[in-house]
Design an enzyme around this catalytic site. Sequence first.
Site: not given
Length: 823
Positions: A104, A483
């Site tokens: 680029e 319980s």
Amino acid sequence: MVEKRKIVFKIKIPRLSKKKILKGLLLIFVLSIALMLGGMFGAYLVIRENLPSVAELEQMKPKIISVVYSDSGQPVKEFAVERRIQVPYEKIPLVLKQAIIATEDPRFFAHKGIDYRGILRAIKEDIFRVMLGKRRLHGGSTITQQLARSLFLYSQQTIRRKLKEMFLAVEIERKLTKEKIFELYCNQFYLGHGAWGVESASQLYFGKSVSELTLPEAAMIAGIFRGPSLYSPYNNPTVTLNRRNHVLNRMAEEGFITREVAEEAKKQPLNVLPLKRETTEIGAYFFEEVRKYVERKYGDEALYRGGLKIYTTINLDYQRYAEEALSKGLRAQDKKYGWRKDKRNLLAEGKTDLKKYWLDSWDSSDLKPGEVEEGIVLDVGKTEAKVKIKNYLGLMSNKGIEWTRAKFLDSLIKPGDVVLVEIKSVDEASKTAQVSLDQEPQLEGAFMAIDPATGQIKAMVGGYSFKRSQFNRATQALRQTGSAIKPILYTAALEKGFTPASVIVDEPTNFIDKWTGQPWSPKNYDGEYHGAVTLRTGLEESRNVVTAKLLDYISPQVGVEYCRKFGITSTIYPYLSLSLGAFEVTLQELVSAFSVFPNKGVRARPYFIIRIEDKDGNVLEENIPSTEEVISPQIAYIMTYLLQGVVQRGTARAAASLNWPLAGKTGTTNKFTDAWFIGFSPSLCAGVWVGYDTKVSMGERQSGAVVALPIWIDFFARVIEDKKKEYEASQPAPVNAESTMNEGENQETPSQGIKPIEDFEVPPNLVFVTIDRKTGLLASPICKYPFREVFLPGTEPTRYCSLQDHLRVLDYYSEREAREERH
């Protein structure tokens, strides 16, 4: 006759020397340059008023992303329309930097935003492109220009846009370093199929972090920048391959790699992962709760496009420990039921090329020991099998398959089967792994951990797999507690005058429920009755008759009132069956209720969002701990001390092996449909629920201690290990022995004054008395079970126990009790 003459005018043109011609051309060139510069300056004067400001560019982040943070301030999740993961410059590998620059902008680190050489080169190339009839031209744009265009401008090619682009590029270069510009560039651009930025692209295409990219992989991603719609490895693999090879050529031309390395890399296929595959993430249930809350309160526009900052209470380490412990525990429990031949077979689906098939569950390309993954059976014999797992070959033996109730692998699996395997070891060089056969459980479970001091939810798991079911069993599932409800009822009894040494007769008892008018005869879990037992023994051994008698004494209505005080809002009726947890609550309710005990009687409302800010940092909401005193610090400590006994001697004694101040209570419902354990340390309260979504029995004696407690222990073992490491790291370095000797003789020994890392704090106004744990009376020399018990002042026993008192306890002299006491 008049003669006509032809008149010819001759103009003599002076011959110019070469020197004069050159001077003229130079003058024309200078005038042209002046006109061009003047035009540019004039254009600048015209358009500069409309140029966007780049002053805040360094702090700029895509506004569409809402970021979620952990309790340590670490970003852990994003909500956005775009899939974008920010990555700093330092984490971008050199090979990708070189690939992007070579393709680029080769002079990126040399120019000041505009590359004039590049412009001239682009003009030359564009002339040839026009001659060839190609309409799209190269612009010669630098990386900085491309960034300026992407952030502030539009993509249409016009002179006006180009000028703005150039001016902005120069301004960006003035304000930011090259490294920051490159970082923004790598994070800004769309790279196809919903991925924005190089990190998201790396995860999408290769299932790995950008820092792990190889040369061919980096070249492919760099090539996509020019056109993500064209250079798609899924839609246009050949075009993308050619583009990748072009990037490799450019890298060689720029001297980043040798020609030989480039040619070798070009031989590699694209090797991208399948596009449509599942994704896994830590904390999926937790973040779904965050998503629902924010979307409901602020709307989806704010969540997905508003750039919110959402600070949450999640502890990533605790969350990972919880998920791994629950998964491991559910799979271990499921193996008790044997092998199920319900596996998917790819050959039966017409998929014949098994070696190339990629399962949707494979969301990354790596493989780590300890993980559980799906695999495709390629070949199987009696004692060995070959399994494809991602890009690895799994080698399986029949060792450890006893749980399947089979001896040979070929009686369990066949080629094409999709099976679950646990990764034992990985050889990266040969791309092989040693694996063992596993199975996805049909059981479900949930886990939640809360900081008792603040109410912050530190970990939340709503099921075995968020992909399998998004129903959150930690917050949404109503299940009977068994319980596990008893500590709340015991707390009510303590405030109504009972003590840990109060004696209740454990025997078959018939009740007439005052609310239902029906007779009721509770039975103990083990079917045994132990006669006179203390309140402590009743809780530690989870004696159902003892709890029923307590609730009958204080009244079921008081029991309901205490459940409400502890934060339980689910529907509960004042029936005696409340003593056995016959009513349904959520795991979050129960864990929050238990957090009252380590927090000295104060309940902090549970929450999972600390603060939400908008994109500009304005605080939209902030949560601080909301607390209320439920019971006194003294009663809270007495209950904590009782629940420590459950861990040390009672139904949760397996947790005593952690050698840490821990307390908690198991819970098991009728027919073993639900298994619970809720427990806590001084600084963390956590709970586990296990069961089927439909209320089906897990099997005979599959209680909370058997099914849920091991998951809780697995989690807390890792939490405790972390606390030990933190403590050791915080301690000063040991003093040199020789220098200590010279400081004098009156030195404290290292062991003096050392406090434990954490412990349950004893509040004032409590007394400790040595009693006989079985009878609840003051211990005498003949007592076999001396124990230091805690009391409110004035409630401690005043009489010493005798032989007759021992005989009232049915198992006082049993060999089992004596053996457990010695243990």
